[in-house]
Design a protein around this motif. Structure first.
Motif, mmCIF file in Angstrom:
data_model
loop_
_atom_site.group_PDB
_atom_site.id
_atom_site.type_symbol
_atom_site.label_atom_id
_atom_site.label_comp_id
_atom_site.label_asym_id
_atom_site.label_seq_id
_atom_site.Cartn_x
_atom_site.Cartn_y
_atom_site.Cartn_z
ATOM 1 N N UNK A 1 13.290 56.456 50.016
ATOM 2 C CA UNK A 1 12.969 55.120 50.545
ATOM 3 C C UNK A 1 11.560 55.122 51.135
ATOM 4 N N UNK A 2 11.233 56.130 51.913
ATOM 5 C CA UNK A 2 9.887 56.202 52.508
ATOM 6 C C UNK A 2 8.828 56.310 51.422
ATOM 7 N N UNK A 3 9.121 57.087 50.401
ATOM 8 C CA UNK A 3 8.158 57.225 49.307
ATOM 9 C C UNK A 3 7.936 55.874 48.628
ATOM 10 N N UNK A 4 9.028 55.168 48.392
ATOM 11 C CA UNK A 4 8.918 53.868 47.730
ATOM 12 C C UNK A 4 8.125 52.878 48.571
ATOM 13 N N UNK A 5 8.400 52.849 49.869
ATOM 14 C CA UNK A 5 7.679 51.928 50.763
ATOM 15 C C UNK A 5 6.191 52.280 50.753
ATOM 16 N N UNK A 6 5.929 53.557 50.871
ATOM 17 C CA UNK A 6 4.530 54.012 50.902
ATOM 18 C C UNK A 6 3.828 53.623 49.608
ATOM 19 N N UNK A 7 4.501 53.804 48.491
ATOM 20 C CA UNK A 7 3.919 53.500 47.195
ATOM 21 C C UNK A 7 3.628 51.998 47.069
ATOM 22 N N UNK A 8 4.570 51.170 47.515
ATOM 23 C CA UNK A 8 4.382 49.716 47.425
ATOM 24 C C UNK A 8 3.241 49.276 48.321
ATOM 25 N N UNK A 9 3.186 49.840 49.522
ATOM 26 C CA UNK A 9 2.099 49.489 50.432
ATOM 27 C C UNK A 9 0.751 49.880 49.838
ATOM 28 N N UNK A 10 0.744 51.019 49.186
ATOM 29 C CA UNK A 10 -0.494 51.502 48.579
ATOM 30 C C UNK A 10 -0.967 50.549 47.487
#
Lengths: 256, 584
Positions: free
Chosen positions: B549-558
């Motif tokens: 989940x954190x990876x996905x959030x980070x990726x979307x924010x990026x």
């Protein structure tokens, strides 16, 4: 008085002569059975296997079987049905391969694996003598148990054999063998726990070069009632076979 | 910075409808991503920890005889268990894995099944209590019923049997002999997935003799660890165990006799290979006879000194006797002398050499007891002599494999050798079930690509919305620039607005995904198809993880930050005077 003497004399003669009419030892019968079937020659034969399994209907397989007794090699090529046509089995020395025509690959299999999904196994095609594999069953007194019976009007010897080695399919088999020519008419095979697993009939034999080959085998599954397999042999030829036949290349060639 | 952050957050609420719509789009994408990842992770977790681990354990030690995969027999179970316990850390339990495929006859119906040997322990009891729908745990341990077994409901239906009915089974023993038995259905369990329906549980002590295992033998040994889901730890332990399982030379200390004369002797096996023959030609001197042919059974080579003391010559029979390890029974075998030989390695010791097939036939069937008092006549192989490569080992140690493909290749290669002795393999479930890991990776990649496409569409909306916003707020930008706000601050303000919107949307999307997962789990899916392996107790199984989940959030924010950078930079480069003059 005279009658009494005659009766006693006759009785004595019968007692003395009775060993002449007794059944031969089982071990001797086994040797004779091995002898009448031992064909030290090449053989090629057409085999039709009719496999009837409960809820699966009847499947008929046709195949050609080539065997070289001297080197204990054999080759089986399936010729029908269309779905299995071209598949085959090859045994050379210790190696036993199954060939699949659709993938053109050879796969090592073992002697207790099924042939074409039937109850026949590779071990059934090996040339192994009865005397090497089994010994007569003995009673409590250590005597061989053998009786004389009639099977479908034919006089037979009935005896039971126990496995001497542990790499045979059935550890106990009862035989009904014709008295005149020592051909097996019927067998009943038992599992390790003593349950009757299979009854086999060999009603038809043919003579080739003084030896006998069963041309019809009927195997009845006694465990799973309703399953039956019939094997019919025809086109038996003892013509010498080229050693090239017992190679992977030839099996691939035949399957095309 | 604090001012920029506050401005960004305030600006989000200025165009509520626009922000809401954009936020819903981003949140939807995040929700799909979380759902897809959790489902694929749930599938592999289900398969690994509820199916594969029971089939193979975390780590499995197996010994395959005669190069046949299904001919698995650990002849000295206790020795192997001791070796495992001495060299592997963190063991929760070591389980004997004994199972066999059979043909079952029920009440007018027949089917195939796998008989699985089980030992009653606390964990097994808990499991049974949770899934028995007919019968109880105590029924399974009753001594007054013949061979009690437990079936899953699907199998009971397929065989048309109920509790206390009898099921007959047919199976092949280890040596390929036909065996049959009767079992009494002591209980019926609910079926959770397709794999379970094949198994019939029977007491290990009842199953082993049926198949032909003696009490000191077993199929394979499965090791389960306290620490689950840690492939690196388990692989490390497997590697450590592997190094400790290097085989020694197999030998038998016994006596060789002819008539009334008997002498102590060591019996060794030798390989049939060309390499072995070459070494023997260099290091053995055959005095009489010849090396036995590979197919010749029962032929042996005897040292000249032993032959002399027993008055043996080529062609003579002799008897070799020894005591076996477990039954303490005397084993006697008869061999024929094929050759007499001398070798410096043996000095004056009495040695008999057998073809590997003949040697293993007796060695494996009746493992020898150690010689009571190894005397001066006994040769003890130390692995250092020049002839050591020729002698038959206790087993061949198969190389460790890293993946399922490597493991399969290894087994095929072993099968091709047709070697008559035992082959030992140490494997973990991660190698054997590496296809499941590949499936999970594939599912993750597919869902990631699908969501990327979705996000591509969403980001077009983001860019468009940002351009509209900048266009509408041109005068505002001019005002901010006129009162001293720098270009970077203007740019950062717009970027942070988008990033905050994405962040809040991602959190909302994650929460929505959690709610959806909760709802989806409530749906009962009663299916017997292949799809059932993905279900747990007839329900969908999701396993979200914080890291994904954190990876996905980070990726979307990026990617939203990257997407918003260019329009934001353009906005920042507007000259204050031009911006102030702008009219819509």
């Amino acid at each position: 008085m005279k009658r009494k003497q005659t009766a006693i004399t006759l009785l004595l003669i019968l007692c003395l002569a009775s060993p002449l009419f007794a059944a031969p030892p089982v071990a001797e019968i086994m040797k004779t059975m091995d002898n009448v079937m031992e064909l030290e020659a090449d053989i090629s034969v057409k085999a039709v296997i009719t496999d009837n399994k409960v809820n699966q209907g009847i499947k008929i397989f046709e195949s050609l079987y080539f065997r070289k007794d001297k080197t204990d090699e054999f080759l089986i090529i399936i010729t029908a049905p269309e779905s299995d046509k071209g598949n085959g089995y090859l045994r050379v020395e210790d190696n036993f391969w199954m060939y699949r025509q659709n993938t053109r690959t050879f796969q090592h299999i073992n002697r207790d694996e099924s042939i074409m999904g039937t109850d026949a196994k590779e071990g059934d095609f090996e040339k192994r003598k009865l005397c090497e594999l089994y010994k007569p069953q003995l009673d409590a007194q250590g005597h061989e148990v053998i009786t004389e019976e009639t099977l479908g009007k034919r006089p037979v010897y009935k005896f039971t054999l126990i496995a001497k080695v542990n790499d045979v399919t059935y550890p106990k088999v009862t035989y009904w063998v014709q008295k005149d020519n020592f051909l097996t008419l019927k067998t009943q095979s038992y599992s390790l726990s003593g349950t009757l697993m299979q009854t086999a009939y060999f009603p038809q034999w043919t003579q080739v070069q003084g030896k006998y080959i069963p041309i019809q085998h009927i195997y009845i599954d006694e465990f799973e009632k309703g399953n039956k397999t019939i094997v019919e042999l025809s086109g038996i030829s003892l013509k010498k076979l080229d050693p090239k036949i017992f190679t992977k290349a030839y099996l691939e060639f035949l399957s095309k | 910075m604090k001012l920029i952050v506050m401005l960004s957050i305030r600006n989000l609420f200025r165009q509520k409808r626009r922000s809401l719509l954009l936020g819903i789009a981003v949140g939807f994408g995040m929700m799909i991503l979380v759902l897809a990842n959790s489902f694929s992770h749930g599938i592999s977790d289900n398969l690994f920890n509820r199916v594969v681990v029971y089939m193979t354990g975390h780590l499995e030690v197996s010994i395959m005889e005669k190069s046949r995969f299904y001919n698995r027999n650990i002849r000295d179970k206790d020795r192997m268990i001791k070796t495992i316990r001495d060299n592997v850390k963190g063991i929760k339990e070591i389980v004997e894995n004994v199972s066999i495929f059979t043909r079952c006859i029920g009440n007018g119906k027949n089917d195939n099944a796998a008989l699985v040997g089980v030992e009653m322990n606390k964990e097994m009891e808990e499991y049974l209590k949770g899934c028995l729908v007919e019968g109880t745990v105590s029924d399974f341990v009753r001594k007054d019923i013949e061979n009690p077994v437990l079936l899953y409901a699907d199998k009971a239906k397929a065989l048309n049997v109920k509790r206390m009915d009898v099921v007959k089974v047919r199976l092949l023993t280890l040596t390929g002999q036909q065996q049959s038995a009767r079992f009494t259905v002591a209980g019926i369990m609910k079926t959770n997935n397709l794999f379970e329906s094949m198994a019939i549980f029977v007491h290990l002590k009842d199953l082993k003799p049926l198949i032909g295992y003696r009490p000191w033998e077993t199929g394979t040994l499965q090791v389960n660890f306290e620490r689950l889901n840690d492939p690196r730890y388990i692989t490390t332990q497997a590697d450590a165990l592997f190094t400790k399982l290097k085989p020694r030379t197999a030998f038998i200390h016994g006596s060789v006799s002819r008539g009334k004369i008997a002498k102590n002797a060591t019996v060794l096996g030798f390989f049939n290979t060309d390499e072995a023959k070459k070494i023997m030609a260099q290091r053995l001197r055959i005095v009489q006879g010849a090396l036995p042919l590979p197919k010749s059974k029962g032929n042996a080579m005897v040292t000249e000194s032993l032959a002399r003391s027993l008055r043996l010559k080529v062609g003579d029979p002799f008897t070799m006797k020894y005591r076996n390890k477990f039954e303490k029974k005397e084993i006697a075998n008869t061999y024929t002398v094929a050759a007499l030989f001398n070798a410096d390695e043996f000095a004056s010791k009495n040695v008999v050499l057998l073809q590997e097939e003949s040697f293993y036939k007796t060695y494996l069937e009746d493992l020898p007891a150690p010689a009571a008092a190894p005397g001066k006549d006994f040769f003890v192989p130390n692995g250092k002599s020049g002839l050591s490569p020729v002698f038959s080992p206790e087993w061949k140690l198969l190389e460790r494999s890293a993946t399922g493909d490597e493991w399969l290749k290894k087994i095929h290669a072993m099968n091709k050798t047709r070697w008559k002795g035992p082959s030992l393999d140490v494997g973990t479930m991660y190698e054997k079930a590496s296809d499941i890991l590949k499936m999970e990776s594939a599912l993750k990649i597919i869902s990631f690509i699908a969501v990327l496409i979705l996000f591509f569409i969403i980001l077009i909306g983001v860019v468009n919305t940002l351009r509209m916003t900048i266009h509408e707020r041109t005068r505002e930008i001019g005002t901010m620039r006129a009162i001293g706000m720098q270009m970077n601050d203007v740019r950062n303000c717009f970027m942070m607005e988008t990033v905050f919107l994405s962040f809040f949307s991602c959190v909302a999307g994650t929460l929505a995904a959690c709610v959806l997962m909760g709802v989806a789990k409530l749906i009962t899916i009663d299916t017997r198809s292949f799809f059932s392996i993905f279900l747990v107790d007839k329900h969908l199984y999701f396993l979200p993880t914080f890291s994904s989940i954190f990876f996905n959030i980070f990726f979307i924010l990026l990617i939203t930050a990257a997407t918003s950078y260019f329009p934001a930079r353009r906005a920042a480069r507007l000259s204050a005077a031009e911006a102030l003059r702008h009219f819509e």
